[in-house]
Design a protein around this motif. Structure first.
Motif, short mmCIF file in Angstrom:
data_model
loop_
_atom_site.label_atom_id
_atom_site.label_comp_id
_atom_site.label_asym_id
_atom_site.label_seq_id
_atom_site.Cartn_x
_atom_site.Cartn_y
_atom_site.Cartn_z
N SER A 61 0.84 -1.20 0.00
CA SER A 61 0.00 0.00 0.00
C SER A 61 0.87 1.24 0.00
O SER A 61 1.80 1.35 0.81
N SER A 62 0.55 2.18 -0.89
CA SER A 62 1.28 3.45 -0.85
C SER A 62 0.85 4.26 0.36
O SER A 62 1.61 5.09 0.86
N LYS A 63 -0.38 4.01 0.82
CA LYS A 63 -0.89 4.71 1.99
C LYS A 63 -2.06 3.95 2.59
O LYS A 63 -2.72 3.17 1.90
N VAL A 64 -2.29 4.20 3.86
CA VAL A 64 -3.43 3.65 4.58
C VAL A 64 -4.24 4.82 5.09
O VAL A 64 -3.74 5.65 5.86
N ILE A 65 -5.50 4.90 4.65
CA ILE A 65 -6.39 5.99 5.07
C ILE A 65 -7.33 5.45 6.14
O ILE A 65 -8.05 4.47 5.90
N GLY A 66 -7.31 6.05 7.29
CA GLY A 66 -8.22 5.66 8.36
C GLY A 66 -9.43 6.59 8.39
O GLY A 66 -9.35 7.76 8.01
N ILE A 67 -10.55 6.04 8.84
CA ILE A 67 -11.77 6.82 9.03
C ILE A 67 -12.15 6.75 10.50
O ILE A 67 -12.39 5.67 11.03
N GLY A 68 -12.18 7.89 11.16
CA GLY A 68 -12.47 7.91 12.58
C GLY A 68 -13.95 8.11 12.88
O GLY A 68 -14.68 8.74 12.11
N ARG A 69 -14.40 7.53 14.00
CA ARG A 69 -15.75 7.76 14.53
C ARG A 69 -16.84 7.45 13.51
O ARG A 69 -17.82 8.18 13.39
N ASN A 70 -16.68 6.32 12.80
CA ASN A 70 -17.66 5.96 11.77
C ASN A 70 -18.76 5.05 12.31
O ASN A 70 -19.62 4.61 11.54
N TYR A 71 -18.71 4.74 13.59
CA TYR A 71 -19.79 4.04 14.28
C TYR A 71 -20.21 4.95 15.44
O TYR A 71 -19.37 5.37 16.25
N ALA A 72 -21.49 5.22 15.54
CA ALA A 72 -21.96 6.15 16.56
C ALA A 72 -21.63 5.67 17.97
O ALA A 72 -21.29 6.47 18.84
N ASP A 73 -21.71 4.34 18.19
CA ASP A 73 -21.44 3.84 19.55
C ASP A 73 -19.98 4.02 19.93
O ASP A 73 -19.66 4.26 21.10
N HIS A 74 -19.07 3.93 18.96
CA HIS A 74 -17.65 4.14 19.26
C HIS A 74 -17.38 5.62 19.53
O HIS A 74 -16.63 5.96 20.46
N ALA A 75 -17.98 6.50 18.75
CA ALA A 75 -17.82 7.93 19.01
C ALA A 75 -18.30 8.26 20.43
O ALA A 75 -17.65 9.00 21.17
#
Length: 267
Positions: A61-75
């Motif tokens: 992978s040239s890069k790894v993109i993370g997505i934060g707080r994409n589940y309401a219960d985790h946020a």
């Protein structure tokens, strides 16, 4: 198809994992292909029983993109509001490790946590930019399991995420890439155990509960940066994140893909 990257007596190869997924590793074989998974598949006629090879992270992978707080219960569990648009961050490619590789706990953190996630693998032959949501599936090669390991105390201290999520070994990925999968409603699970103890289920969620679905994420990211073949988008984690310590074994399972197992050790 399930594509893996693996070490065998003759070197490192890509291959197609064959056999019934429910049979366990002992019932699976891996058939070597002569090029990358993004090219037309040609077999070399060499095969190994899966337990006889060492699986690596399934793709470069040239890069790894993370997505934060994409589940309401985790946020909510972290005391954060649900974002109005995807919350992006980057993990360096040097953080990527494969199945059974060790998550190393850095001395700078006293609170390293697991985050079980479905990961999107970008395919195609060139950069993907500004793609519409309706066309997103055309550039998705497949899916795999990921663990967005995070030094939570450093994340809170720094505010931005780079150090907390960027340590070497903080992005386990695998065991392979599944190319044929409906990801609209899959179980995402994380278990943590020690030795012969029965593992504890710490995370249990479903992808249908993601705030932003897979096509939306691919489109959104592509409007910010060009996506290259092999790039990973981590789609967020359900509630239940908790601290991992020296001697733990973390298992991330995504329904329809398989399980990603990594031991934990102090650096």
């Amino acid at each position: 198809m399930r594509f893996a990257r693996f070490v065998h007596a003759g070197g490192v190869s890509f291959g197609v994992v064959e056999g019934e997924a429910g049979a366990g590793l002992a019932g699976l074989t891996v058939a070597e292909i002569d090029r990358t998974p993004f090219e037309p598949v040609t077999f070399t006629n060499r095969r190994w029983a899966l337990p006889d090879v060492h699986l690596l992270a399934p793709i470069f992978s040239s890069k790894v993109i993370g997505i934060g707080r994409n589940y309401a219960d985790h946020a909510a569990e972290l005391g954060n509001a649900v974002p109005k648009e995807p919350l992006m961050f980057l993990k360096p490619s040097s953080s990527v490790i494969g199945p059974n590789d060790t998550i190393r706990l850095p001395v700078q953190s006293q609170q390293v946590e697991h985050e079980a996630e479905l990961a999107i693998v970008i395919g195609g032959t060139g950069p993907v930019s500004r793609i519409d949501r309706k066309d997103a599936e055309k550039v998705i090669f497949g899916y795999t399991c990921a663990n967005d390991v995070t030094a939570r105390d450093l994340q809170k201290k720094d505010v931005q995420f780079t150090r907390a999520k960027g340590f070497d070994s903080f992005c386990p990925v695998g065991p392979w890439i599944e190319t044929r999968l409906d990801v609209s409603d899959l179980e995402v699970r994380c278990e943590v155990g020690r030795g012969n103890e029965v593992p504890e289920v710490r995370q249990l969620g479903r992808t249908k509960d993601m705030i932003f679905d897979v096509p939306s994420l691919v489109s959104y990211v592509s409007h910010v940066m060009s996506l290259l073949p092999g790039d990973l988008i981590l789609t967020g984690t359900p509630a239940g994140v908790s601290t991992i310590t020296d001697g733990d074994v973390v298992t991330v399972r995504v329904e329809g893909i398989g399980e990603l197992i990594n031991p934990v050790a102090s650096r």
